[in-house]
Enzyme design. Structure first.
Site, short mmCIF file in Angstrom:
data_model
loop_
_atom_site.label_atom_id
_atom_site.label_comp_id
_atom_site.label_asym_id
_atom_site.label_seq_id
_atom_site.Cartn_x
_atom_site.Cartn_y
_atom_site.Cartn_z
N ASP A 10 -4.30 5.65 -4.75
CA ASP A 10 -4.40 4.70 -3.64
C ASP A 10 -3.63 5.24 -2.44
OD1 ASP A 10 -4.98 2.19 -2.35
OD2 ASP A 10 -2.95 1.56 -2.84
N ASP A 12 -2.57 3.17 0.78
CA ASP A 12 -1.60 2.25 1.39
C ASP A 12 -0.59 1.76 0.36
OD1 ASP A 12 -3.13 2.49 3.71
OD2 ASP A 12 -4.43 0.85 3.07
#
Length: 153
Positions: A10, A12
């Protein structure tokens, strides 16, 4: 077909310090938000101006020696700029990875062995491989994630 296991990471909150940039932009604006996180949908610069999370970039370089690594992120629907900003950010900080950036709201649809994510949203909780829930008690740092993955490759 490659023999390496696939690792999705991922963006963020895992590679990008979005919270730090959110706080910075909130301190610089006179606009009042009902919820502080609303700035994520409103800002034209929040994603592109965010800084890397400490140890994330070097950890990814190490993981790339052992795995097929992809960046897997979700972009807010209400911030049209976020889609291109994420692509630009990856090109700036990880130029060899920009063609390995996947933006989706359905992380559970991807096939791979591992997903490194800080949340359970957008299909992360339903991912068919192993969800490495980073920045939790089991995986508190990037170092613990890298050591675990290399040991279990």
């Amino acid at each position: 077909m490659t023999e390496n296991k696939v690792v999705y990471i991922d963006l963020d909150g895992v590679i990008v310090d979005l919270i730090g940039q959110m706080k910075k932009e909130l301190s610089e604006t006179s606009k009042v938000y009902e919820d502080e996180t609303d700035i994520i949908d409103d800002s034209e610069t929040i994603f592109i101006n965010s800084q890397p999370i400490p140890h994330a970039l070097e950890s990814i370089v190490e993981l790339e020696k052992h795995f097929d690594v992809y960046i897997l992120s979700t972009a807010p629907w209400h911030n049209i700029h976020s889609w291109s900003q994420k692509r630009i950010w990856v090109d700036k900080y990880m130029p060899t990875m920009f063609k390995k950036l996947i933006l989706t709201h359905h992380k559970e649809q991807l096939i791979g062995e591992y997903l490194i994510d800080d949340r359970l949203k957008n299909g992360a909780a339903e991912f068919k491989g192993e969800h490495i829930h980073i920045f939790t008690e089991k995986f508190p740092t990037w170092q613990t994630v890298v050591e675990y993955l290399i040991k279990n490759k």
